[in-house]
Design a protein around this motif. Structure first.
Motif: not given
Lengths: 256, 103
Positions: A129-134, A230-231, A245-247
Motif C-alpha cells: 500500500x506504499x506505491x511511492x517508495x522510489x 515524506x512522499x 496520483x498528483x505526486x
C-alpha cells in the motif's frame, strides 16, 4: 518446524547484484468486506497501486528476486495484474496468512532454499500500500542491510509529545521519547539471520507488528535507520490516493 | 467513467469501510464513504487540468505500451486491436463528458 542453522556471516559487505529478494505484502488483515477491492489493487495513474512497487524495485541492480504475498481470494487478480503491468518480470506469488507477520513468514518459507544456498543474501519487505517508495529508497535500505545487517527507513516523528509518568510533557530532546521516529517500508535485512529470527519467533509464538520488530527481538542483527521519504505515503485515506496520483504526475511518473 | 469499491478509512466517520471510487480515464475523480456518505472529490478545474496532463502522458506512452503488448501476446493483441481502436472515440468522449458534467 525445526529451526534452521545460521551459517557464518558473509561479512560486512554490500549485497551483490541480483542477490536481494523484494517481498511486497498485499495480504492485508483479512477483515475486509468481501465485495470491496483490496486497496493495493486500486488503479493509480494507469496501473494498480501494487504494481508501482515492482516498477521501482526492478530498477535496483541488487534486487533479483521478486515476491508478491497475496490473499487467496486475490490470487487471480494479482496474477492478471502482474501479467499486464510487470511484464518481463518473474514475480513469485505466495499466499499469505491472516496477519502481516504470517505473510512475512510465508514469504520467508518460500525463499528458504535460495536463502540457505546463498542465492538470496538480503530480503527487503515492503508494504504494497506504499506505491511511492522510489528506487533510491529501495537501494538505500538494501545496501545498508548488506553492510550492517538491517535497515529501516525512518522520519523524525514531528509533532509527537512524550508524556512522563507524572502526566507532564517531557522536555523535547530528553527522556525516553528523544529518539522517536516514524518507520516506513521497505525494510531490509540479511536473509539468513532474518529467516532464523522468524523460525525462532514461530517457535516462541511471537508475532511482530513489522519486520524490524521480529528481527530486533529474535536476532542479533544491527538495524540502522536510513532517511525515509515524506512522499512514501501509505494509502489509507481517500485523500492519499489523490495525493499519490498528483505526486506521480509531478515526477512525470519517474521517481528518483 | 468507472466505479469500484475499496476498503479505506473515512476522514469523517473515522471508520475503515467500503468506499465507492469514481475514475475518469485513469484519474480518480471522487470517493464516497458507503458508511456515512462523506465525499472527497477533485476540484473541478483541477480535475480538468490534471486530466489533460494525464491524457498527454497516455498518448505519448501509448506506442511503447502497444509494442510491448504486441511482443508479449501477439495473437491476443492482433485479435483485440481492431475492437480496441473502434472503442477509443467513444471512450474519450465518455471521459470528457463525465468530466464536464462534474459528477
Amino acid at each position: 518446524m525445526p529451526s534452521r542453522p545460521v551459517l557464518p556471516r558473509a561479512g560486512r559487505r554490500p549485497a551483490r547484484p541480483g542477490t536481494t529478494a523484494a517481498v511486497v505484502l498485499a495480504g492485508g488483515s483479512g477483515s475486509r468486506v468481501a465485495a470491496a477491492l483490496n486497496k493495493v489493487y486500486l488503479p493509480l495513474a494507469g496501473r494498480r497501486v501494487v504494481s508501482w512497487s515492482f516498477s521501482w524495485a526492478r530498477e535496483v541492480a541488487e534486487i533479483g528476486t521478486f515476491v508478491l504475498v497475496v490473499r487467496p481470494e486475490d490470487a487471480e487478480l494479482a496474477e492478471r495484474t502482474l501479467r499486464r503491468e510487470a511484464a518481463g518480470l518473474h514475480v513469485r506469488l505466495v499466499v499469505g496468512g491472516g496477519t502481516r507477520h504470517e505473510s512475512e513468514q510465508a514469504a520467508l518459507d518460500h525463499l528458504a532454499d535460495p536463502i540457505m544456498d546463498g542465492a538470496v543474501e538480503v530480503v527487503a519487505v515492503h508494504d504494497g500500500a506504499r506505491p511511492l517508495a522510489g528506487p533510491s529508497l529501495w537501494r538505500s535500505v538494501v545496501r545498508t542491510a548488506g553492510a550492517v545487517g538491517g535497515a529501516v527507513p525512518a522520519l523524525p516523528a514531528v509533532g509527537v509529545l512524550t508524556v512522563g509518568a507524572d502526566g507532564h510533557p517531557v522536555v523535547p530532546g530528553t527522556g525516553p521519547g528523544a529518539g522517536l521516529a516514524r518507520v516506513q517500508t521497505p525494510q531490509a535485512f540479511r536473509a539468513r539471520e532474518l529467516l532464523k529470527a522468524y523460525d525462532d519467533a514461530r517457535a516462541a509464538g511471537y508475532q511482530g507488528t513489522d519486520t524490524s520488530c521480529t528481527a530486533e527481538r529474535h536476532s542479533n542483527l544491527t538495524v540502522q535507520a536510513v532517511a525515509g521519504a515524506r512522499t512514501n505515503l501509505k494509502i489509507t485515506y481517500p485523500h492519499d490516493l489523490f495525493l499519490a496520483e498528483r505526486l506521480l504526475a509531478e515526477h512525470h511518473y519517474r521517481l528518483p | 467513467m468507472n466505479t469500484s469499491t475499496a476498503e479505506l478509512t473515512c476522514v469523517a466517520c473515522r471508520r475503515e469501510g467500503p468506499h465507492e471510487l469514481v475514475t475518469a480515464g485513469r484519474l480518480l475523480q471522487s470517493t464516497r464513504c458507503l458508511s456515512c456518505g462523506h465525499v472527497v472529490r477533485h476540484e473541478q478545474r483541477d480535475l480538468m487540468a490534471a486530466y489533460l496532463r494525464d491524457l498527454e502522458h497516455r498518448v505519448l506512452t501509448k506506442p511503447g505500451r502497444l509494442v510491448r503488448r504486441a511482443v508479449r501476446e501477439p495473437l491476443t493483441f492482433a485479435r483485440e486491436l481492431p475492437g480496441a481502436l473502434l472503442r477509443q472515440p467513444a471512450k474519450f468522449a465518455g471521459e470528457l463528458s463525465a468530466l464536464l458534467r462534474g459528477r
